[in-house]
Write an enzyme that holds these catalytic residues in place. Structure first.
Site, mmCIF file in Angstrom:
data_model
loop_
_atom_site.group_PDB
_atom_site.id
_atom_site.type_symbol
_atom_site.label_atom_id
_atom_site.label_comp_id
_atom_site.label_asym_id
_atom_site.label_seq_id
_atom_site.Cartn_x
_atom_site.Cartn_y
_atom_site.Cartn_z
ATOM 1 N N CYS A 36 -72.005 37.073 -16.227
ATOM 2 C CA CYS A 36 -72.101 38.444 -16.673
ATOM 3 C C CYS A 36 -71.443 38.505 -18.092
ATOM 4 O O CYS A 36 -71.683 39.558 -18.866
ATOM 5 C CB CYS A 36 -71.317 39.182 -15.737
ATOM 6 S SG CYS A 36 -72.040 39.624 -14.079
ATOM 7 N N HIS A 37 -70.476 37.516 -18.436
ATOM 8 C CA HIS A 37 -69.624 37.697 -19.606
ATOM 9 C C HIS A 37 -69.762 36.808 -20.757
ATOM 10 O O HIS A 37 -68.696 36.354 -21.280
ATOM 11 C CB HIS A 37 -68.034 38.035 -19.222
ATOM 12 C CG HIS A 37 -67.918 39.081 -18.343
ATOM 13 N ND1 HIS A 37 -68.076 40.450 -18.816
ATOM 14 C CD2 HIS A 37 -67.663 39.222 -17.116
ATOM 15 C CE1 HIS A 37 -67.696 41.269 -17.958
ATOM 16 N NE2 HIS A 37 -67.716 40.646 -16.554
ATOM 17 N N CYS B 225 -63.823 41.015 -9.695
ATOM 18 C CA CYS B 225 -65.010 40.241 -10.067
ATOM 19 C C CYS B 225 -65.208 39.232 -9.036
ATOM 20 O O CYS B 225 -66.526 38.970 -8.929
ATOM 21 C CB CYS B 225 -64.406 39.626 -11.417
ATOM 22 S SG CYS B 225 -64.391 40.767 -12.865
#
Length: 268
Positions: A180-181, A229
């Site tokens: 995601c990052h 997360c």
């Protein structure tokens, strides 16, 4: 056929434009919402309670936390958070803020580890002393530049372990933090996902935690953010205050070097 193809292309283009406009609009509205609430951030209530707890005599030793050394000397809070995580000689290891706080509560106040880590993440009916203390301590570094060191061998090792964790894939969805990052322009439910490998993104993301989460009605720390997360990736829940979470925090904090710290902040 050519006319049908032209209509189809036009429809697809309009659809893409509409999606882009909707995303931009949502992002702008979220930014406006945060700006409206910024002057009355409820995190200030956590900061005030944290200050009281810092100066309160507690535990079997009836001691305050005023002699807690967060890296700049006993009781020195200004500028401490922007240099964390860091190596602490007295324990011969790298610690983040929450690990170090637990250490101080045990060694200074005489609490057991179980007592010192009780309720790390609070709720309306069960407030967290840790979240309040973190809010107070981090606020003392507001406006200062992130300056995390990796000069000590253990700091460098923690950074490298954190980097491996960031890219490690696993869990039911075969996800990693990097899923995601690690790319620009990614979103989930109209929420922008910062690219932590991009320095400006890393700075903007890291320097705004802890934060008051409007959706939860609580201040949430970096440990909570990372726990959440891992939960979303379907990983096992990390042990609170573990060395692995400190290592991941080191990776994130170092990537944010040079950014202006501006927390406790406000999040959706």
């Amino acid at each position: 056929m050519k006319r049908t193809s032209s209509y189809l292309m036009a429809a697809l283009a309009l659809s893409a434009l509409g999606t882009a406009l909707a995303q931009t609009s949502a992002t702008d509205e979220i930014a406006k919402y945060r700006q409206l609430l910024a002057d009355g951030n409820p995190a200030e209530l956590w900061e005030m309670r944290g200050e009281e707890l810092w100066n309160k005599k507690d535990g079997p030793r009836e001691a305050t936390l005023e002699k807690c050394d967060l890296g700049k000397g006993p009781g020195v809070l200004k500028g401490a958070y922007v240099e964390l995580p860091r190596y602490f000689k007295d324990v011969n290891k790298v610690m983040d803020l929450e690990q170090r706080l637990v250490h101080c509560r045990v060694t200074l106040q005489g609490l057991t580890l179980e007592q010192a880590t009780k309720t790390p993440f609070g709720s309306t009916a069960n407030q967290s002393d840790i979240e309040a203390l973190v809010s107070y301590i981090t606020a003392q570094s507001k406006g200062m530049k992130m300056a995390v060191s990796t000069r000590h061998p253990q700091e460098k090792a923690a950074y490298e372990i954190g980097k491996k964790m960031f890219f490690y894939r696993g869990g039911a969805h075969d996800f990693a933090c990097a899923t995601c990052h690690s790319a620009n322009g990614q979103r989930i439910r109209l929420q922008e996902l910062p690219n932590i490998l991009n320095k400006s993104n890393a700075q903007a993301a890291y320097t705004t935690w802890p934060a008051y989460r409007v959706s939860q009605g609580e201040v949430r720390t970096m440990q909570h953010r990372l726990n959440d997360c891992f939960r979303q990736q379907r990983f096992p829940e990390p042990v609170y205050g573990s060395d692995l979470i400190t290592a991941l925090t080191m990776f994130l904090a170092k990537n944010a070097d040079g950014g202006t710290y501006n927390a406790p902040a406000l999040k959706r």
